[in-house]
Design an enzyme around this catalytic site. Sequence first.
Site, mmCIF file in Angstrom:
data_model
loop_
_atom_site.group_PDB
_atom_site.id
_atom_site.type_symbol
_atom_site.label_atom_id
_atom_site.label_comp_id
_atom_site.label_asym_id
_atom_site.label_seq_id
_atom_site.Cartn_x
_atom_site.Cartn_y
_atom_site.Cartn_z
ATOM 1 N N CYS A 54 0.940 -1.125 0.085
ATOM 2 C CA CYS A 54 -0.099 0.080 0.066
ATOM 3 C C CYS A 54 0.984 1.282 -0.155
ATOM 4 C CB CYS A 54 -0.959 -0.045 1.267
ATOM 5 S SG CYS A 54 -2.116 -1.441 1.116
ATOM 6 N N HIS A 94 -14.390 5.497 5.045
ATOM 7 C CA HIS A 94 -15.479 5.317 5.102
ATOM 8 C C HIS A 94 -16.422 5.248 3.541
ATOM 9 C CE1 HIS A 94 -19.975 6.569 5.603
ATOM 10 N NE2 HIS A 94 -19.816 5.957 6.676
ATOM 11 N N HIS A 128 -2.781 6.847 4.880
ATOM 12 C CA HIS A 128 -3.047 5.918 4.284
ATOM 13 C C HIS A 128 -4.126 5.475 5.042
ATOM 14 C CE1 HIS A 128 -3.591 2.001 2.471
ATOM 15 N NE2 HIS A 128 -3.025 1.415 3.519
ATOM 16 N N HIS A 138 -1.756 19.736 6.138
ATOM 17 C CA HIS A 138 -2.691 18.772 6.005
ATOM 18 C C HIS A 138 -1.994 17.468 6.059
ATOM 19 C CE1 HIS A 138 -5.595 21.840 4.681
ATOM 20 N NE2 HIS A 138 -4.644 22.346 3.960
ATOM 21 N N ASN A 168 -10.396 0.730 1.548
ATOM 22 C CA ASN A 168 -8.764 0.748 1.573
ATOM 23 C C ASN A 168 -8.614 0.152 0.262
ATOM 24 O OD1 ASN A 168 -6.144 0.240 1.650
ATOM 25 N ND2 ASN A 168 -6.088 -1.228 3.059
ATOM 26 N N HIS A 180 12.558 1.179 5.060
ATOM 27 C CA HIS A 180 12.318 -0.284 4.833
ATOM 28 C C HIS A 180 12.867 -0.832 6.053
ATOM 29 C CE1 HIS A 180 11.679 -3.976 2.811
ATOM 30 N NE2 HIS A 180 11.573 -2.992 1.444
#
Length: 487
Positions: free
Chosen positions: A218, A415, A386, A382, A419, A297
């Site tokens: 993701c 919502h 994710h 802002h 995802n 990572h």
Amino acid sequence: MDANGGPVQIRTQNYVKLGYHYLITHFFKLMFLPLMAVLFMNVSLLSLNHLQLYYNSTGFIFVITLAIVGSIVFFMSRPRSIYLLDYSCYLPPSSQKVSYQKFMNNSSLIQDFSETSLEFQRKILIRSGLGEETYLPDSIHSIPPRPTMAAAREEAEQVIFGALDNLFENTKINPREIGVLVVNCSLFNPTPSLSAMIVNKYKLRGNIKSFNLGGMGCSAGVIAVDLASDMLQIHRNTFALVVSTENITQNWYFGNKKAMLIPNCLFRVGGSAVLLSNKPLDRKRSKYKLVHTVRTHKGSDENAFNCVYQEQDECLKTGVSLSKDLMAIAGEALKTNITSLGPLVLPISEQILFFATFVAKRLFNDKKKKPYIPDFKLALDHFCIHAGGRAVIDELEKSLKLSPKHVEASRMTLHRFGNTSSSSIWYELAYTEAKGRMRKGNRVWQIAFGSGFKCNSAVWVALRNVEPSVNNPWEHCIHRYPVKIDL
């Protein structure tokens, strides 16, 4: 006010911290004027003869030459500015909407799930933070489902071409002008590749620099932006196209292992297309400028490597398993990432506080004292976190001491769309624009987590008051948001 003056004390502490922040941040500016005044006073005391001798000297000529050469080298070697002209997020058709009831009905009709598994999915769905209007592909709506290669290609084409068609329409860019193409999709990697599919569809030029990233989870959307940015540093006067998506058709889990059932409840259809440019003249028509990308990572750690893992269960049914340690590992990855990001974006006042607390903790070996968490709200306006799930957003809201307003875009994206993997950070940015909150000079932090385990950040600055583009995915429902989410 209570007897101990609690609210007054807290307010005083906030004012002291704010004053400290401004003093340290503008320290060098405040010192500049007195230093310049002293310099001019010293120069005014020199006689005309002193000045003439200095100007005629070989040393003066050498200094001027060195300054000119240094300036030329500096301007030629500095990184090119990377601009974001526009982006587009795919909005699936209404026929693909899936309510809680439809999800559970279809799951029970498939007859692959035990009663225990159905009840587990029902509980996860209720607590997930997803709403009643997320989307699943036609192949999963079908009874029985159609997890075929043809159906997976159909899903990919609908999402990718839908986002790209809208992007090209809004920007009026000829696809043949694009010099760099980066596509990321973690779990669906056909041959020919998705990037080749785009080249074929839009007849992109033959010498395009094309990349197809797979299996990176993701957080791959930020990785794709980082790669495109690196390519734009090398290739002059061109555009880069970044396409981020995930494919559900062949990655739906039809078994009964709980750790592998969770993705069924969270992942939904979505995708984004982003157009970047390194052309100086494109600054005027661009929405944002890329400021920083930071990649972390943790794959050298076995627990981190295995916490999001595609595998087969004991019945040889394939799915993605999510470890119970996922949030703890994500927290560690976040700490590492913000340690690198902090010095790049935080005011020096916060950096000094962080360093002083760190040194004091080490000197006094105080293991109970919590490390100082920098106030990123002083540097960033802002936050696009994710939308991996309610727990992910909760954890970052707590760790970074954010307000409900700061995580609103993430919660509402989860919502409304679920995802959508690597594209979720773009749906969140679109939400902020649709709400009319993006002002010139505002800084945006996109932060994403992914398998491996990775935590990646991108920071953008708005070049103008940003209005939502045509066919913004929120344009038909933004008036209903934010909604109250019962958890």
